[in-house]
Design an enzyme around this catalytic site. Structure first.
Site, short mmCIF file in Angstrom:
data_model
loop_
_atom_site.label_atom_id
_atom_site.label_comp_id
_atom_site.label_asym_id
_atom_site.label_seq_id
_atom_site.Cartn_x
_atom_site.Cartn_y
_atom_site.Cartn_z
N CYS A 100 0.84 -1.21 0.00
CA CYS A 100 0.00 0.00 0.00
C CYS A 100 0.87 1.26 0.00
O CYS A 100 1.41 1.64 1.03
CB CYS A 100 -0.92 -0.04 1.22
SG CYS A 100 -1.87 1.45 1.50
N CYS A 136 -0.25 4.07 2.30
CA CYS A 136 0.06 3.73 3.69
C CYS A 136 1.51 4.11 4.02
O CYS A 136 1.79 4.66 5.08
CB CYS A 136 -0.12 2.24 3.94
SG CYS A 136 -1.78 1.61 3.63
#
Length: 105
Positions: free
Chosen positions: A29, A32
């Site tokens: 991700c 993230c």
């Protein structure tokens, strides 16, 4: 900032007391990864008022599903084991995270 896993999530968060911020993130991700330095900075700034923890959902998929974390990133605030607020995907910006923290400290 405490790194959670499938064994420590329940005792640390669901049985925890007070306010706890959990950063749900995943290995692949990119948003993230770009958010993590901000969350670490907030943990240093507000860590005396709210507990900061993170959970890699790639390694704890069942925990994430149990918490209804279906997309990433998710920044959630828990109070005494109950999720009280969360920011999901595009809403999980450093500005929104800090504003959410300030509501609970």
């Amino acid at each position: 900032m405490l790194e959670l896993d499938k064994k420590t999530f329940e005792p640390e968060v669901l049985q925890g007391e007070g306010y706890i911020l959990v950063d749900f993130y995943g290995d692949g991700c990119a948003p993230c990864q770009s958010l993590m330095p901000h969350v670490i900075e907030f943990s240093e700034k507000y860590g005396d008022k709210i507990k900061f923890m993170k959970l890699n959902t790639t390694k704890a998929r069942r925990v994430a599903i149990g918490q209804k974390v279906l997309g990433l990133p998710v920044i959630a605030i828990y109070k005494d084991g109950e999720k009280v607020e969360e920011l999901v995907k595009e809403d999980a910006t450093p500005e929104n995270i800090e504003a959410m923290i300030n509501k609970y400290i």
